[in-house]
Design a protein around this motif. Structure first.
Motif, mmCIF file in Angstrom:
data_model
loop_
_atom_site.group_PDB
_atom_site.id
_atom_site.type_symbol
_atom_site.label_atom_id
_atom_site.label_comp_id
_atom_site.label_asym_id
_atom_site.label_seq_id
_atom_site.Cartn_x
_atom_site.Cartn_y
_atom_site.Cartn_z
ATOM 1 N N ASN A 206 0.853 -1.180 0.000
ATOM 2 C CA ASN A 206 0.000 0.000 0.000
ATOM 3 C C ASN A 206 0.891 1.233 0.000
ATOM 4 O O ASN A 206 1.766 1.382 0.860
ATOM 5 N N LEU A 207 0.655 2.117 -0.967
ATOM 6 C CA LEU A 207 1.486 3.307 -1.120
ATOM 7 C C LEU A 207 0.605 4.541 -1.307
ATOM 8 O O LEU A 207 -0.468 4.459 -1.919
ATOM 9 N N SER A 208 1.072 5.669 -0.811
ATOM 10 C CA SER A 208 0.395 6.944 -1.051
ATOM 11 C C SER A 208 0.910 7.556 -2.347
ATOM 12 O O SER A 208 1.924 7.121 -2.910
ATOM 13 N N GLN A 209 0.231 8.597 -2.792
ATOM 14 C CA GLN A 209 0.703 9.313 -3.976
ATOM 15 C C GLN A 209 2.079 9.932 -3.723
ATOM 16 O O GLN A 209 2.935 9.966 -4.620
ATOM 17 N N ASN A 210 2.300 10.391 -2.503
ATOM 18 C CA ASN A 210 3.620 10.927 -2.175
ATOM 19 C C ASN A 210 4.681 9.823 -2.182
ATOM 20 O O ASN A 210 5.825 10.070 -2.593
ATOM 21 N N ASP A 211 4.304 8.617 -1.751
ATOM 22 C CA ASP A 211 5.220 7.485 -1.842
ATOM 23 C C ASP A 211 5.572 7.194 -3.301
ATOM 24 O O ASP A 211 6.739 6.935 -3.639
ATOM 25 N N LEU A 212 4.554 7.230 -4.164
ATOM 26 C CA LEU A 212 4.789 6.988 -5.590
ATOM 27 C C LEU A 212 5.774 8.023 -6.137
ATOM 28 O O LEU A 212 6.686 7.681 -6.909
ATOM 29 N N SER A 217 10.974 9.428 -8.306
ATOM 30 C CA SER A 217 12.146 10.309 -8.266
ATOM 31 C C SER A 217 13.422 9.491 -8.189
ATOM 32 O O SER A 217 14.415 9.781 -8.888
ATOM 33 N N ASP A 218 13.406 8.467 -7.365
ATOM 34 C CA ASP A 218 14.594 7.637 -7.178
ATOM 35 C C ASP A 218 14.933 6.871 -8.447
ATOM 36 O O ASP A 218 16.083 6.821 -8.887
ATOM 37 N N VAL A 219 13.917 6.271 -9.055
ATOM 38 C CA VAL A 219 14.148 5.457 -10.255
ATOM 39 C C VAL A 219 14.549 6.322 -11.443
ATOM 40 O O VAL A 219 15.451 5.964 -12.218
ATOM 41 N N LEU A 220 13.893 7.463 -11.606
ATOM 42 C CA LEU A 220 14.158 8.320 -12.758
ATOM 43 C C LEU A 220 15.386 9.200 -12.565
ATOM 44 O O LEU A 220 15.896 9.780 -13.539
ATOM 45 N N GLY A 221 15.859 9.324 -11.321
ATOM 46 C CA GLY A 221 17.024 10.157 -11.069
ATOM 47 C C GLY A 221 16.756 11.627 -11.223
ATOM 48 O O GLY A 221 17.666 12.413 -11.545
ATOM 49 N N ARG A 222 15.510 12.035 -10.978
ATOM 50 C CA ARG A 222 15.124 13.445 -11.058
ATOM 51 C C ARG A 222 13.929 13.655 -10.132
ATOM 52 O O ARG A 222 13.179 12.715 -9.864
ATOM 53 N N PRO A 223 13.720 14.875 -9.651
ATOM 54 C CA PRO A 223 12.596 15.101 -8.730
ATOM 55 C C PRO A 223 11.244 14.937 -9.437
ATOM 56 O O PRO A 223 11.039 15.442 -10.552
ATOM 57 N N VAL A 224 10.351 14.217 -8.792
ATOM 58 C CA VAL A 224 8.959 14.097 -9.243
ATOM 59 C C VAL A 224 8.081 14.344 -8.025
ATOM 60 O O VAL A 224 8.353 13.832 -6.936
ATOM 61 N N ARG A 225 7.049 15.148 -8.185
ATOM 62 C CA ARG A 225 6.153 15.436 -7.069
ATOM 63 C C ARG A 225 4.709 15.186 -7.484
ATOM 64 O O ARG A 225 4.369 15.195 -8.675
ATOM 65 N N TYR A 226 3.880 14.969 -6.487
ATOM 66 C CA TYR A 226 2.450 14.796 -6.708
ATOM 67 C C TYR A 226 1.732 16.088 -6.377
ATOM 68 O O TYR A 226 2.025 16.724 -5.355
ATOM 69 N N GLN A 227 0.807 16.490 -7.233
ATOM 70 C CA GLN A 227 0.003 17.685 -6.974
ATOM 71 C C GLN A 227 -1.468 17.300 -6.957
ATOM 72 O O GLN A 227 -2.003 16.792 -7.957
ATOM 73 N N ARG A 228 -2.097 17.531 -5.822
ATOM 74 C CA ARG A 228 -3.530 17.254 -5.718
ATOM 75 C C ARG A 228 -4.324 18.366 -6.392
ATOM 76 O O ARG A 228 -3.997 19.554 -6.256
#
Length: 293
Positions: A206-212, A217-228
């Motif tokens: 079970n993961l949150s959108q912030n977890d995703l 970010s870790d896999v892509l090697g760049r920052p990714v954020r979730y925006q509600r």
């Protein structure tokens, strides 16, 4: 004989890949057979047309032992009932008339807890309609798909952001379409089951959108954020993309039910837990897609 609907869709084509190696005779229902790869067309029988058409499904289900059923709901439909139930009624007639033994269908989590949950409620009503024919039925009950993030791959790649209407910190299961297909194929090839039941298909965590966002970010090697985004803005976006008012509202109602915990109501068991982690999916599916933008 096993019949596969939506054989070029993201789940149906994977189901078909599993079945082709089984040695079982396969028939597919395809609106556009030209979209089938050459190696697939050479190994299956093709019935051209929509699986919402009585003549088409009557021909397709003749002599069939099992059917893979998936409604790719028309976003322009005038109502949820038209998109799910009216589309399925011809198939129900054909299931009875052709004596099909078993059906495996793509549905959603929420039986017993979903109330006014839009597309989920319509999916569950579709399950009941299919079961009312007397066919043995397994409804694959799913949370949101990991693969749905591919719809936002350009935003993830270009802007480092993905959007949704649920809370960033609500943890819930997700699943990969390849795991759904594997479960469906196993059931289609198994002639020993009968009766009607739900088959939960939950990913391993079970993961949150912030977890995703953190994993991406870790896999892509760049920052990714979730925006509600607010539900009204979410609805407006659907309508801007050509959805009818009813289908857009159905999506809003579904997401509101998920926000209220719909996908968390099913207890996790080993039998219901599928293998693909979100990190693995990001490495094997999302990362190549982002690199291809």
């Amino acid at each position: 004989m096993i019949v596969v609907t939506t054989p070029t869709g993201q789940i149906g084509r994977r189901v078909l890949d599993h079945l082709l190696d089984s040695g079982e005779p396969i028939r597919v229902v395809a609106r556009d057979p030209a979209r089938l790869p050459d190696h697939v067309r050479a190994r299956v029988e093709v019935v051209e047309g929509s699986h919402g058409d009585l003549a088409v499904v009557t021909e397709a289900f003749a002599g069939a032992d099992a059917v893979f059923w998936l409604v790719a709901a028309d976003p322009r439909a005038e109502s949820l009932e038209a998109a799910f139930l009216d589309f399925t009624r011809p198939a129900c007639d054909a299931l009875k008339n052709q004596g099909v033994a078993r059906v495996v269908g793509v549905s959603a989590l929420g039986r017993g807890v979903a109330r006014d949950a839009g597309h989920v409620s319509a999916s569950l009503a579709m399950d009941d309609l299919i079961a009312s024919t007397g066919v043995s039925y397994r409804a694959l009950a799913m949370p949101s798909f990991m693969d749905n993030l591919l719809w936002q791959v350009e935003s993830i790649s270009n802007n480092g952001v993905f959007f949704g209407p649920v809370s960033g910190d609500r943890k819930a299961p997700t699943c990969a379409t390849r795991d759904i297909a594997a479960v469906a194929a196993r059931l289609l090839l198994d002639s020993t089951w009968d009766g009607v039941a739900d088959v939960p298909v939950l990913g391993p965590e079970n993961l949150s959108q912030n977890d995703l966002a953190e994993i991406m970010s870790d896999v892509l090697g760049r920052p990714v954020r979730y925006q509600r985004v607010p539900m009204d803005a979410f609805r407006a976006t659907q309508i801007e993309h050509g959805w009818s008012e009813a289908m857009a509202q159905g999506m809003v109602d579904m997401m509101a039910a998920k926000e209220a915990g719909l996908d968390n109501a099913e207890p996790r068991t080993p039998a219901a837990t599928t293998p693909t982690t979100f990190r693995q999916w990001c490495e094997e599916v999302l990362k190549p897609a982002v690199q291809g933008v």
